[in-house]
Scaffold this active site. Structure first.
Site, short mmCIF file in Angstrom:
data_model
loop_
_atom_site.label_atom_id
_atom_site.label_comp_id
_atom_site.label_asym_id
_atom_site.label_seq_id
_atom_site.Cartn_x
_atom_site.Cartn_y
_atom_site.Cartn_z
N TYR A 94 32.86 37.52 44.13
CA TYR A 94 32.24 36.49 43.94
C TYR A 94 32.79 35.69 42.97
CZ TYR A 94 29.61 32.59 45.43
OH TYR A 94 28.97 31.48 45.39
N TRP A 95 32.09 36.60 41.73
CA TRP A 95 32.27 35.87 40.17
C TRP A 95 33.63 35.40 39.85
CZ3 TRP A 95 33.95 37.38 35.66
CH2 TRP A 95 33.57 36.79 34.74
N HIS A 96 34.86 36.18 40.34
CA HIS A 96 35.77 36.26 39.86
C HIS A 96 36.55 34.95 40.51
CE1 HIS A 96 36.41 39.79 37.28
NE2 HIS A 96 36.89 39.01 36.59
N GLY A 97 36.15 34.00 41.88
CA GLY A 97 36.38 33.27 42.23
C GLY A 97 36.22 33.06 43.58
N VAL B 298 31.56 40.90 41.78
CA VAL B 298 32.14 40.97 40.93
C VAL B 298 33.50 39.92 42.07
CG1 VAL B 298 34.44 41.89 39.30
CG2 VAL B 298 32.77 43.86 40.01
#
Length: 364
Positions: free
Chosen positions: A326-329, A324
């Site tokens: 990593y996916w958010h930035g 989560v």
């Protein structure tokens, strides 16, 4: 009265909505209802073609090509039917969004920064959709091959209501519901549409009132008023901010959710009011329901989840929050945020296990 301009996400999506996205969603609604009325059997393909055309119109030929390339690579890797390889491919594709040279190249495709960000947000969400399809492909039986073909992947990836910002719908749910043919009633759909528009309009008015009257984000952007505020005032500001976040996502997920209903699909439940939540676990389960289902189905359960040992549960939860973040930035503050949420969930579940012991219950 001037509005608080400091909430980037709200200002960004409202601007895009007014300019083009709402009109394209209205076009999707028209195509969807006509196809349900006249050619129900071909509805997925009508919506796929419309979604691809809308993507081309908004993101240009190069943006369209990037999303199509991601889908093609994901589908090719899924042919090996190895979940680990699929995840590796998904993470590599996601990581390309953060390579400076690639970022600069994509920026040059557009005249404004807002257009580039639209591509960035869209591709980030499409990565989750490609991952969902690819993992379902890895797990499906040979008899289900026809419903896991590349055209079905394109119908799923280019489904326009969820295209730019979600909500996330897993492929198994999408394909089952999209293939289901049911009686179409213009009267029923019209009543659903009218009620849905009234609700969304009410939420939008409430959000605009908060933006124009409360200046929550402007206060947070300046250290001086925060340093002089009491602890009670800071608590009130924090509550006001998360309440605005809640109302904002009622709209951002409410609009595509309404279109999903109009298409005969069941959308993920809208966010639960944050004032009713008292735990990290409930927050993750009931705020972004689509994302929660994705994380549970594709990360938490395959890694063992709550059915494994204590160490296995800790690892499953840690990997879920790591993804989560990593996916958010993947910025440093997101890793801290993910770690604190992981700690909160672990403490809650650990306390629950302790209190489930019969000796402790007898003492209570």
């Amino acid at each position: 009265m001037p509005q608080d301009p400091m909430d980037f996400e709200w200002s960004y999506w409202i601007e895009w909505g007014r300019e083009r996205i709402l009109w394209l969603l209205a076009g999707h609604l028209l195509v969807s209802q006509m196809s349900r009325l006249l050619v129900e059997k071909y509805k997925p393909w009508c919506l796929m073609v419309y979604g691809m055309a809308a993507c081309w119109l908004l993101l240009g030929i190069k943006g369209f090509a990037v999303i199509l390339l991601h889908a093609a690579i994901s589908f090719a890797v899924a042919q090996f039917q190895l979940s680990l390889l699929t995840w590796l491919c998904s993470l590599i594709l996601l990581s390309t969004l953060r390579i400076p040279a690639v970022e600069e190249t994509k920026r040059k495709w557009y005249d404004t920064e807002n257009e580039y960000y639209l591509l960035l947000f869209t591709v980030s969400v499409r990565c989750l959709f490609c991952t969902s399809f690819s993992l379902e492909y890895c797990w499906h039986a040979p008899t289900q091959k026809s419903s896991h073909s590349f055209p079905w992947m394109l119908a799923y990836v280019f489904y326009y209501p969820t295209f730019h910002n979600g909500p996330l719908v897993n492929f198994d749910e999408f394909s089952k519901q999209m293939r289901r043919q049911e009686a179409f009633s213009v009267k029923t759909n019209l009543s659903i549409l009218i009620v849905g528009i009234i609700r969304i309009f009410f939420w939008w008015c409430l959000a605009e009132l908060m933006i124009h009257l409360m200046y929550i984000h402007a206060l947070y952007s300046s250290a001086l008023p925060l340093e002089s505020a009491s602890y009670w005032a800071l608590g009130g500001l924090a509550l006001a901010q998360v309440l605005f976040f809640y109302v904002k996502y009622l709209i951002l997920y409410g609009v595509p959710g309404l279109l999903l209903q109009m298409d005969g699909l069941k959308p993920p439940a809208l966010p639960c009011c944050v004032s009713l939540m008292h735990s990290f676990t409930k927050m993750w389960r009931s705020f972004d329901v689509g994302l929660h289902r994705f994380l549970v189905r594709y990360i938490y359960v395959p890694m063992g989840g709550s059915q494994s040992s204590l160490l296995g549960t800790l690892l499953s939860t840690a990997l879920t929050f790591a993804f989560v973040s990593y996916w958010h930035g993947g910025q440093s503050y997101l890793w801290y945020w993910g770690a604190l949420n992981w700690l909160g969930v672990i403490v809650e579940n650990g306390t629950k296990r302790i209190f489930s012991i019969s000796l402790i219950q007898d003492l209570i």
